[in-house]
Scaffold this active site. Structure first.
Site, mmCIF file in Angstrom:
data_model
loop_
_atom_site.group_PDB
_atom_site.id
_atom_site.type_symbol
_atom_site.label_atom_id
_atom_site.label_comp_id
_atom_site.label_asym_id
_atom_site.label_seq_id
_atom_site.Cartn_x
_atom_site.Cartn_y
_atom_site.Cartn_z
ATOM 1 N N ARG A 215 0.819 -1.209 0.000
ATOM 2 C CA ARG A 215 0.000 0.000 0.000
ATOM 3 C C ARG A 215 0.851 1.255 0.000
ATOM 4 N NH1 ARG A 215 -4.344 -2.051 3.617
ATOM 5 N NH2 ARG A 215 -6.015 -2.624 2.193
ATOM 6 N N GLY A 216 2.022 1.174 0.614
ATOM 7 C CA GLY A 216 2.899 2.344 0.653
ATOM 8 C C GLY A 216 3.297 2.793 -0.735
#
Length: 371
Positions: free
Chosen positions: A310-311
């Site tokens: 997700r980063g």
């Protein structure tokens, strides 16, 4: 640490601003409605303002979490954002404000009428407040008791998630939200669909919204599962320089004395900012992200030890939205460096051997990885 029920019951509701763009304000007498505080009149808090603009340009970023001191303009900025957004096209009379051109996202009623032609209208982008004391029925919707008792019909009464579809769902003091509502929001935020199974009702409807939360970290931490759902997280602090504090007080006093007059003074700047959002939305699909920038984003996340991917995804989407706001056709390392704190600060594991805060760790890793 989850707050106790007694902490929730002691918490007095935070005063808000009645504004035509907030759904609950529609029930207020017209005489009590007043224009929201202009977004462009907010002094400082650049990280918060930038994060909210990014969410307005690209909702897929995943929402915004704003933590900080009381009285720093968190809820004011969220409500002011709605006034900048242009009205959206929706199916007339639809409880979910379905997009008439998005066939895959229509509610069952609109999908059934699609072959006969849908009547289209324009409506304000909804900004719906989710109160801390809201019941599950009010959030997800429930059986319409009036029609059930009066006409013997099983009809659905839409909840707050239905009203927030294609708009913003705002939770003030989000860290005090009850656990069962947190679980519910996690399910809906992941799927974009609200499923209701109760009192003999079985119904699914679209519920895609930008989740915006604000709170004071001194009153309790946010559950990690919900924290991870926010694309961006920023911290706001009380201004410490004299000039900023004086300007804030002066502008706020002018707004309280004459809301309409104050809004009129800032109308031109608000219009300019609204046009900038529209232009950024239009240019967003054409903004390119070079492989070198994607590799730099991945290296940064590896250096910081973030979980999952997700980063990287949030870094890419946010940098692209920032580039479109800046009028750039290509994402650069500078864009990546700018958005890294808001994209990654809430995704770092605690390191007992490193006493530096998350933003300091990100700055150190950015200097090493990005140059």
């Amino acid at each position: 640490m989850a707050p106790t029920q007694s902490a929730l019951s002691r918490r007095a509701p935070k005063p808000g601003f009645a504004t035509p763009t907030v759904v609950d304000a529609a029930a207020l007498p017209e005489a009590t409605a007043r224009p929201p505080y202009p977004f462009s009149a907010i002094v400082g808090q650049e990280a918060m303002r930038r994060a909210l603009l990014v969410a307005a340009v690209d909702p897929t970023v995943g929402g915004v979490l704003v933590f900080g001191d009381r009285g720093t303009g968190k809820s004011t900025a969220v409500r002011a954002l709605a006034a900048l957004l242009p009205p959206m096209r929706a199916v007339a009379g639809c409880a979910y404000s379905c997009d008439p051109v998005a066939a895959a996202a229509l509610c069952p009623a609109c999908a059934a009428r699609r072959g006969q032609g849908l009547t289209v209208t324009t409506v304000p982008v909804p900004v719906v407040d989710l109160p801390l004391g809201a019941t599950e029925d009010r959030v997800v919707g429930a059986l319409d008791l009036g029609r059930a008792l009066g006409a013997g019909e099983k009809a659905f009464e839409p909840g707050l998630l239905a009203r927030a579809n294609r708009g913003f769902l705002y939770i003030d003091e989000v860290n005090l939200l009850e656990d069962h509502l947190v679980d519910l929001l996690l399910d809906v935020a992941a799927s974009g669909i609200n499923t209701v199974e109760r009192e003999g009702l079985s119904l699914r409807h679209p519920a895609r919204f930008v989740l915006v939360g604000s709170g004071n970290p001194e009153e309790g931490e946010l559950r990690p599962q919900l924290l991870d759902r926010f694309g961006l997280a920023v911290t706001v602090t009380t201004p410490t320089d004299l000039a900023s504090r004086v300007t804030i007080v002066r502008r706020r006093d002018a707004y309280e004395r004459d809301p309409a007059g104050f809004a009129a003074e800032w109308a031109a700047e608000e219009a300019r900012l609204g046009q900038a959002i529209l232009a950024a939305r239009a240019s967003l699909p054409g903004v390119t992200v070079p492989d070198a920038v994607l590799e730099a984003a991945a290296r940064l996340c590896l250096a910081l030890g973030t979980d999952g991917l997700r980063g990287e995804l949030t870094l890419m989407r946010t940098a692209r939205a920032v580039a479109s706001l800046d009028g750039a056709a290509t994402v650069t390392i500078d864009h990546l460096r700018e958005v890294a704190p808001s994209c990654l600060s809430h995704r770092l594991r605690r390191n007992p051997l490193d006493e530096a805060g998350s933003e300091a760790r990100i700055a150190r890793a950015s200097a090493e990885v990005l140059g």
